[in-house]
Design an enzyme around this catalytic site. Structure first.
Site, PDB file in Angstrom:
ATOM      1  N   ALA A  61       0.839  -1.198   0.000  1.00 63.66           N
ATOM      2  CA  ALA A  61       0.000   0.000   0.000  1.00 63.66           C
ATOM      3  C   ALA A  61       0.872   1.246   0.000  1.00 63.66           C
ATOM      4  O   ALA A  61       2.009   1.235   0.472  1.00 63.66           O
ATOM      5  CB  ALA A  61      -0.901  -0.006   1.230  1.00 63.66           C
ATOM      6  N   ASP A  64      -0.213   3.148  -4.897  1.00 62.18           N
ATOM      7  CA  ASP A  64      -1.414   3.485  -5.658  1.00 62.18           C
ATOM      8  C   ASP A  64      -2.535   3.814  -4.678  1.00 62.18           C
ATOM      9  O   ASP A  64      -3.433   3.027  -4.430  1.00 62.18           O
ATOM     10  CB  ASP A  64      -1.788   2.301  -6.553  1.00 62.18           C
ATOM     11  CG  ASP A  64      -2.937   2.619  -7.510  1.00 62.18           C
ATOM     12  OD1 ASP A  64      -3.343   3.798  -7.592  1.00 62.18           O
ATOM     13  OD2 ASP A  64      -3.418   1.683  -8.172  1.00 62.18           O
ATOM     14  N   LYS A  65      -2.470   5.014  -4.122  1.00 57.70           N
ATOM     15  CA  LYS A  65      -3.385   5.404  -3.050  1.00 57.70           C
ATOM     16  C   LYS A  65      -4.841   5.465  -3.495  1.00 57.70           C
ATOM     17  O   LYS A  65      -5.755   5.268  -2.683  1.00 57.70           O
ATOM     18  CB  LYS A  65      -2.969   6.768  -2.492  1.00 57.70           C
ATOM     19  CG  LYS A  65      -1.677   6.747  -1.686  1.00 57.70           C
ATOM     20  CD  LYS A  65      -1.306   8.137  -1.219  1.00 57.70           C
ATOM     21  CE  LYS A  65      -0.075   8.114  -0.334  1.00 57.70           C
ATOM     22  NZ  LYS A  65      -0.319   7.456   0.960  1.00 57.70           N
ATOM     23  N   PHE A 114      -2.045   9.987   4.879  1.00 58.42           N
ATOM     24  CA  PHE A 114      -3.273   9.472   4.241  1.00 58.42           C
ATOM     25  C   PHE A 114      -3.876  10.488   3.271  1.00 58.42           C
ATOM     26  O   PHE A 114      -5.090  10.740   3.271  1.00 58.42           O
ATOM     27  CB  PHE A 114      -4.320   9.079   5.287  1.00 58.42           C
ATOM     28  CG  PHE A 114      -4.081   7.757   5.960  1.00 58.42           C
ATOM     29  CD1 PHE A 114      -3.542   6.686   5.273  1.00 58.42           C
ATOM     30  CD2 PHE A 114      -4.404   7.589   7.293  1.00 58.42           C
ATOM     31  CE1 PHE A 114      -3.322   5.465   5.903  1.00 58.42           C
ATOM     32  CE2 PHE A 114      -4.200   6.359   7.933  1.00 58.42           C
ATOM     33  CZ  PHE A 114      -3.656   5.298   7.233  1.00 58.42           C
ATOM     34  N   ASN A 174      -5.405  -0.599   8.588  1.00 57.52           N
ATOM     35  CA  ASN A 174      -4.108   0.012   8.879  1.00 57.52           C
ATOM     36  C   ASN A 174      -4.196   0.782  10.201  1.00 57.52           C
ATOM     37  O   ASN A 174      -4.759   1.873  10.249  1.00 57.52           O
ATOM     38  CB  ASN A 174      -3.714   0.945   7.735  1.00 57.52           C
ATOM     39  CG  ASN A 174      -2.334   1.550   7.906  1.00 57.52           C
ATOM     40  OD1 ASN A 174      -1.735   1.498   8.979  1.00 57.52           O
ATOM     41  ND2 ASN A 174      -1.824   2.146   6.835  1.00 57.52           N
ATOM     42  N   SER A 177       0.128   3.394  10.780  1.00 61.11           N
ATOM     43  CA  SER A 177       0.814   4.513  10.123  1.00 61.11           C
ATOM     44  C   SER A 177       1.259   5.515  11.181  1.00 61.11           C
ATOM     45  O   SER A 177       0.464   5.932  12.026  1.00 61.11           O
ATOM     46  CB  SER A 177      -0.112   5.200   9.125  1.00 61.11           C
ATOM     47  OG  SER A 177       0.472   6.414   8.673  1.00 61.11           O
ATOM     48  N   ASN A 179       1.909   8.574  10.645  1.00 61.97           N
ATOM     49  CA  ASN A 179       1.702   9.924  10.129  1.00 61.97           C
ATOM     50  C   ASN A 179       0.311  10.497  10.379  1.00 61.97           C
ATOM     51  O   ASN A 179      -0.017  11.579   9.905  1.00 61.97           O
ATOM     52  CB  ASN A 179       2.015   9.949   8.634  1.00 61.97           C
ATOM     53  CG  ASN A 179       3.441   9.515   8.350  1.00 61.97           C
ATOM     54  OD1 ASN A 179       4.362   9.952   9.022  1.00 61.97           O
ATOM     55  ND2 ASN A 179       3.612   8.625   7.381  1.00 61.97           N
ATOM     56  N   THR A 180      -0.525   9.770  11.112  1.00 61.43           N
ATOM     57  CA  THR A 180      -1.819  10.276  11.572  1.00 61.43           C
ATOM     58  C   THR A 180      -1.787  10.261  13.094  1.00 61.43           C
ATOM     59  O   THR A 180      -1.643   9.197  13.700  1.00 61.43           O
ATOM     60  CB  THR A 180      -2.983   9.409  11.055  1.00 61.43           C
ATOM     61  OG1 THR A 180      -3.022   9.494   9.624  1.00 61.43           O
ATOM     62  CG2 THR A 180      -4.312   9.883  11.621  1.00 61.43           C
ATOM     63  N   THR A 241       5.564  -5.484   8.108  1.00 64.13           N
ATOM     64  CA  THR A 241       5.114  -4.418   8.985  1.00 64.13           C
ATOM     65  C   THR A 241       4.970  -3.126   8.193  1.00 64.13           C
ATOM     66  O   THR A 241       5.385  -3.030   7.037  1.00 64.13           O
ATOM     67  CB  THR A 241       6.150  -4.139  10.120  1.00 64.13           C
ATOM     68  OG1 THR A 241       7.351  -3.612   9.516  1.00 64.13           O
ATOM     69  CG2 THR A 241       6.470  -5.383  10.904  1.00 64.13           C
ATOM     70  N   THR A 243       5.889   1.187   8.289  1.00 68.04           N
ATOM     71  CA  THR A 243       7.153   1.910   8.433  1.00 68.04           C
ATOM     72  C   THR A 243       7.511   2.088   9.910  1.00 68.04           C
ATOM     73  O   THR A 243       6.690   1.869  10.799  1.00 68.04           O
ATOM     74  CB  THR A 243       7.060   3.284   7.762  1.00 68.04           C
ATOM     75  OG1 THR A 243       5.986   4.025   8.370  1.00 68.04           O
ATOM     76  CG2 THR A 243       6.786   3.150   6.277  1.00 68.04           C
ATOM     77  N   GLY A 293      11.762  -3.691   3.422  1.00 70.34           N
ATOM     78  CA  GLY A 293      13.158  -3.794   3.021  1.00 70.34           C
ATOM     79  C   GLY A 293      13.488  -4.816   1.970  1.00 70.34           C
ATOM     80  O   GLY A 293      14.663  -5.136   1.761  1.00 70.34           O
ATOM     81  N   SER A 315       9.384   0.483  -1.572  1.00 72.65           N
ATOM     82  CA  SER A 315      10.502   1.432  -1.571  1.00 72.65           C
ATOM     83  C   SER A 315      11.604   1.056  -2.540  1.00 72.65           C
ATOM     84  O   SER A 315      12.210   1.931  -3.181  1.00 72.65           O
ATOM     85  CB  SER A 315      11.081   1.564  -0.157  1.00 72.65           C
ATOM     86  OG  SER A 315      10.128   2.107   0.739  1.00 72.65           O
TER      87      SER A 315
END
Length: 353
Positions: A61, A64-65, A114, A174, A177, A179-180, A241, A243, A293, A315
């Site tokens: 994921a 392609d959001k 997101f 999810n 994340s 970042n939220t 996992t 990030t 990785g 990545s």
């Protein structure tokens, strides 16, 4: 050296990372990009959620959001693709810049937050491809997130699952994340139990496979608790996992000080250890997808031997280009045969035997 590394990367590396990603999606949508007609070795065939796929290498994921190019990515050779993360309402995500290459470390840091076009647009695109006779073979799943300002996060997940479950082959909750704000708190025993209690009736009704995606920064006891909850709530699997917020001392890039989630090569060892611990708890009882990785067939194989039924990457594509998929599959097939395995399934969890 691949054509991508010799011709494309010297140009792309000087373009802002998010702009380069957007350009890649535009090219994929245009149909102008060459598709790699690589026939999978029969030893790579496996089953995921009861369905046959030609190989166990999936797209993670985040690439392609908005479900713009799932079929294009399947044609590049992936066995399955996970689109998203999607939130019920559209949201712009965090301020730019928010995506950073760590070239010296073969890593990426993102704090996207997101950013996506929302549930309605995602559903429309998935419905259109679902009815297309030209859709390529392979599974398409969706990563479910929540809006930053949500006042009912379990309700967000339930609404998205209800809407998208009929349109995909699997769905991933999810809760990891970084970042939220506060999202990773949902990995706690009580919070995750409340979330799964909310979504479980829909899961039983709709029957679309449901997984949870966890982070690599959890303590061992928290990983064990999540594994037990996944069993108790009859989930179909765990993705390990997401990030990491950790910054290994080995990082060399100047971008290593950026905030956000770190992915790529530095995540491989920890994400594989989390996977190994999960297998000891739930191996054979549910699907485990190994992420983090992977840039070679040997690393994909290591995750499979540690307990992964399938793997995902993202990545490494930044640095290696689309030819990486075929290379990983070729290397993986050779390793399986070298060790006497006749299928992916035979190798899953081999390190524990």
């Amino acid at each position: 050296m691949s054509l991508y590394r010799s011709l494309v990367w010297p140009f792309i590396r000087h373009v802002d990372a998010e702009k380069a990603h957007r350009l890649t999606l535009t090219l994929l949508k245009s149909g102008l990009t060459p598709f790699l007609r690589h026939i999978d070795d029969p030893v790579l065939a496996t089953r995921l959620f009861g369905k046959r796929i030609g190989n166990p290498v999936g797209l993670a994921a985040g690439f392609d959001k908005n479900a713009e190019v799932p079929d294009a990515m399947l044609r590049l050779g992936f066995g399955f693709v996970e689109v998203g993360g999607v939130t019920p309402r559209p949201q712009p995500g965090n301020p730019q810049p928010r995506l950073f290459r760590l070239e010296e470390d073969r890593a990426v840091i993102n704090r996207m937050g997101f950013n996506n076009e929302g549930l309605a647009i995602m559903a429309r695109r998935l419905e259109q491809r679902r009815g297309s006779p030209s859709a390529p073979q392979g599974l398409v799943g969706v990563n479910l997130g929540v809006n930053k300002d949500s006042t009912d996060r379990p309700g967000d997940y339930a609404a998205s699952y209800e809407k998208l479950a009929p349109l995909v082959d699997f769905a991933v909750v999810n809760v990891s994340s970084p970042n939220t704000p506060g999202l990773r708190n949902l990995q706690g025993r009580e919070e995750l139990s409340a979330l799964l209690t909310r979504i479980q009736p829909l899961h039983r009704q709709l029957k679309t496979p449901l997984l949870v995606k966890i982070g690599p920064d959890l303590a061992d006891e928290d990983i064990d608790a999540i594994a037990q909850l996944a069993l108790n709530f009859e989930l179909d699997g765990i993705v390990a996992t997401n990030t990491t917020i950790a910054r290994p001392a080995s990082l060399r890039s100047g971008n290593s000080k950026q905030t956000g989630g770190l992915s790529g090569a530095p995540l491989f060892e920890r994400s594989t250890e989390v996977l190994r611990q999960l297998y000891r708890q739930v191996g054979g009882k549910m699907t485990l997808i190994g992420v983090g990785g992977i840039s070679s067939g040997a690393q994909a194989y290591a995750k499979i031997r540690a307990g992964a039924n399938a793997v995902q990457l993202y990545s490494a594509l930044v640095y290696e280009g689309p030819g990486l998929v075929a290379r990983i599959k070729s290397e993986l097939a050779a390793l399986l045969k070298k060790d006497g395995f006749s299928s992916i399934a035979d190798a899953v969890g081999a390190d524990h035997r």
